[in-house]
Design a protein around this motif. Structure first.
Motif, PDB file in Angstrom:
ATOM      1  N   VAL A   1     -11.945  12.850 -17.819  1.00  0.00           N
ATOM      2  CA  VAL A   1     -12.356  12.556 -16.450  1.00  0.00           C
ATOM      3  C   VAL A   1     -11.150  12.027 -15.690  1.00  0.00           C
ATOM      4  O   VAL A   1     -10.502  11.076 -16.131  1.00  0.00           O
ATOM      5  N   LYS A   2     -10.838  12.640 -14.549  1.00  0.00           N
ATOM      6  CA  LYS A   2      -9.775  12.153 -13.674  1.00  0.00           C
ATOM      7  C   LYS A   2     -10.421  11.674 -12.380  1.00  0.00           C
ATOM      8  O   LYS A   2     -11.206  12.406 -11.771  1.00  0.00           O
ATOM      9  N   LEU A   3     -10.063  10.454 -11.997  1.00  0.00           N
ATOM     10  CA  LEU A   3     -10.649   9.818 -10.827  1.00  0.00           C
ATOM     11  C   LEU A   3      -9.680   9.787  -9.661  1.00  0.00           C
ATOM     12  O   LEU A   3      -8.464   9.847  -9.853  1.00  0.00           O
ATOM     13  N   TYR A   4     -10.217   9.654  -8.447  1.00  0.00           N
ATOM     14  CA  TYR A   4      -9.379   9.511  -7.268  1.00  0.00           C
ATOM     15  C   TYR A   4      -8.715   8.139  -7.230  1.00  0.00           C
ATOM     16  O   TYR A   4      -7.601   7.993  -6.758  1.00  0.00           O
ATOM     17  N   GLU A   5      -9.421   7.124  -7.737  1.00  0.00           N
ATOM     18  CA  GLU A   5      -8.911   5.748  -7.739  1.00  0.00           C
ATOM     19  C   GLU A   5      -9.088   5.150  -9.126  1.00  0.00           C
ATOM     20  O   GLU A   5     -10.022   5.523  -9.844  1.00  0.00           O
ATOM     21  N   PRO A   6      -8.255   4.201  -9.513  1.00  0.00           N
ATOM     22  CA  PRO A   6      -8.387   3.593 -10.844  1.00  0.00           C
ATOM     23  C   PRO A   6      -9.738   2.898 -11.055  1.00  0.00           C
ATOM     24  O   PRO A   6     -10.286   2.294 -10.132  1.00  0.00           O
ATOM     25  N   PHE A   7     -10.241   3.020 -12.250  1.00  0.00           N
ATOM     26  CA  PHE A   7     -11.438   2.321 -12.706  1.00  0.00           C
ATOM     27  C   PHE A   7     -11.072   1.691 -14.039  1.00  0.00           C
ATOM     28  O   PHE A   7     -10.586   2.395 -14.929  1.00  0.00           O
TER      29      PHE A   7
ATOM     30  N   ASP B   1      -8.502  -0.116 -14.641  1.00  0.00           N
ATOM     31  CA  ASP B   1      -7.040   0.022 -14.730  1.00  0.00           C
ATOM     32  C   ASP B   1      -6.539   1.424 -15.063  1.00  0.00           C
ATOM     33  O   ASP B   1      -5.382   1.579 -15.448  1.00  0.00           O
ATOM     34  N   SER B   2      -7.383   2.435 -14.914  1.00  0.00           N
ATOM     35  CA  SER B   2      -6.906   3.790 -15.203  1.00  0.00           C
ATOM     36  C   SER B   2      -7.631   4.805 -14.325  1.00  0.00           C
ATOM     37  O   SER B   2      -8.815   4.651 -14.016  1.00  0.00           O
ATOM     38  N   LYS B   3      -6.885   5.862 -13.945  1.00  0.00           N
ATOM     39  CA  LYS B   3      -7.479   6.966 -13.195  1.00  0.00           C
ATOM     40  C   LYS B   3      -7.944   8.081 -14.130  1.00  0.00           C
ATOM     41  O   LYS B   3      -8.543   9.053 -13.684  1.00  0.00           O
ATOM     42  N   GLU B   4      -7.672   7.939 -15.433  1.00  0.00           N
ATOM     43  CA  GLU B   4      -8.038   8.978 -16.395  1.00  0.00           C
ATOM     44  C   GLU B   4      -8.738   8.353 -17.593  1.00  0.00           C
ATOM     45  O   GLU B   4      -8.290   7.342 -18.140  1.00  0.00           O
TER      46      GLU B   4
ATOM     47  N   ILE C   1     -20.086  10.667  -9.160  1.00  0.00           N
ATOM     48  CA  ILE C   1     -19.543  12.021  -9.004  1.00  0.00           C
ATOM     49  C   ILE C   1     -18.579  12.095  -7.814  1.00  0.00           C
ATOM     50  O   ILE C   1     -17.560  12.774  -7.877  1.00  0.00           O
ATOM     51  N   LYS C   2     -18.853  11.378  -6.737  1.00  0.00           N
ATOM     52  CA  LYS C   2     -18.014  11.418  -5.540  1.00  0.00           C
ATOM     53  C   LYS C   2     -16.629  10.820  -5.775  1.00  0.00           C
ATOM     54  O   LYS C   2     -15.708  11.089  -5.016  1.00  0.00           O
ATOM     55  N   LYS C   3     -16.480  10.026  -6.825  1.00  0.00           N
ATOM     56  CA  LYS C   3     -15.197   9.388  -7.115  1.00  0.00           C
ATOM     57  C   LYS C   3     -14.398  10.138  -8.177  1.00  0.00           C
ATOM     58  O   LYS C   3     -13.315   9.718  -8.550  1.00  0.00           O
ATOM     59  N   ILE C   4     -14.944  11.279  -8.626  1.00  0.00           N
ATOM     60  CA  ILE C   4     -14.299  12.064  -9.674  1.00  0.00           C
ATOM     61  C   ILE C   4     -13.494  13.201  -9.052  1.00  0.00           C
ATOM     62  O   ILE C   4     -14.029  14.004  -8.293  1.00  0.00           O
ATOM     63  N   ALA C   5     -12.216  13.267  -9.387  1.00  0.00           N
ATOM     64  CA  ALA C   5     -11.360  14.354  -8.921  1.00  0.00           C
ATOM     65  C   ALA C   5     -11.575  15.603  -9.767  1.00  0.00           C
ATOM     66  O   ALA C   5     -11.588  16.721  -9.250  1.00  0.00           O
ATOM     67  N   MET C   6     -11.754  15.411 -11.086  1.00  0.00           N
ATOM     68  CA  MET C   6     -11.901  16.554 -11.985  1.00  0.00           C
ATOM     69  C   MET C   6     -12.501  16.101 -13.308  1.00  0.00           C
ATOM     70  O   MET C   6     -12.202  15.013 -13.793  1.00  0.00           O
ATOM     71  N   VAL C   7     -13.327  16.956 -13.891  1.00  0.00           N
ATOM     72  CA  VAL C   7     -13.852  16.746 -15.237  1.00  0.00           C
ATOM     73  C   VAL C   7     -13.636  18.040 -16.000  1.00  0.00           C
ATOM     74  O   VAL C   7     -13.935  19.119 -15.502  1.00  0.00           O
ATOM     75  N   ARG C   8     -13.102  17.921 -17.215  1.00  0.00           N
ATOM     76  CA  ARG C   8     -12.876  19.081 -18.079  1.00  0.00           C
ATOM     77  C   ARG C   8     -13.342  18.765 -19.481  1.00  0.00           C
ATOM     78  O   ARG C   8     -13.286  17.617 -19.916  1.00  0.00           O
TER      79      ARG C   8
END
Length: 151
Positions: free
Chosen positions: A102-108, A110-113, A139-146
């Motif tokens: 999971v890649k996020l737009y903002e850190p959660f 302490d990490s965006k990934e 879901i709105k804060k997620i840049a990408m999920v793979r």
């Protein structure tokens, strides 16, 4: 989704459905001096080169007929691979219990990934188990999920 990918999705969906293939994703991007239209397709059993070629022929013919893209571009049709993106409701539902990235737009925390096992999806958020701890991401804060390969 860009206007071009929306147009191509509308053109490609009936073609791939008619070939009993699932449309996974569409990308239209510039790399160096060249534009690429990448169409990712799959089936429940996986997809082979002959199925990709059939999709490519059908979509190429329709794109030549309709000519929706002004630029010159290269058309590529392929499998999304082992680390396929999760975008649609069906993708998330099928991936429950699988290892994801999971890649996020903002850190959660302490990490965006983050990587872990997809535990739940409700349309608004996903819950991922990471080191025996459940984290829920909007879901709105997620840049990408793979899907991810777990080592």
């Amino acid at each position: 989704m860009s206007k071009i990918t929306e147009q191509i999705t509308a053109i490609a969906e009936p073609i791939v459905e008619g070939l009993n293939v699932e449309l996974v994703d569409i990308e239209f991007l510039k790399e160096g001096a060249n534009w690429f239209l990448r169409i990712y397709v799959d089936t429940e059993a996986g997809i082979d080169i002959s199925e990709c070629a059939a999709v490519s022929r059908e979509i190429s013919a329709k794109l030549d007929e309709l000519d929706p893209i002004e630029q010159n571009y290269f058309l590529e049709v392929s499998s999304p691979g082992a680390e396929r993106p999760l975008k649609k409701k069906r993708d998330f539902e099928r991936a429950i219990g699988q290892f994801i990235n999971v890649k996020l737009y903002e850190p959660f925390e302490d990490s965006k990934e983050h990587e872990g096992t997809l535990k739940a999806y409700d349309g608004e958020s996903i819950t991922v188990t990471i080191a025996d701890k459940d984290l829920t991401f909007d879901i709105k804060k997620i840049a990408m999920v793979r899907l991810a390969i777990q080592f």
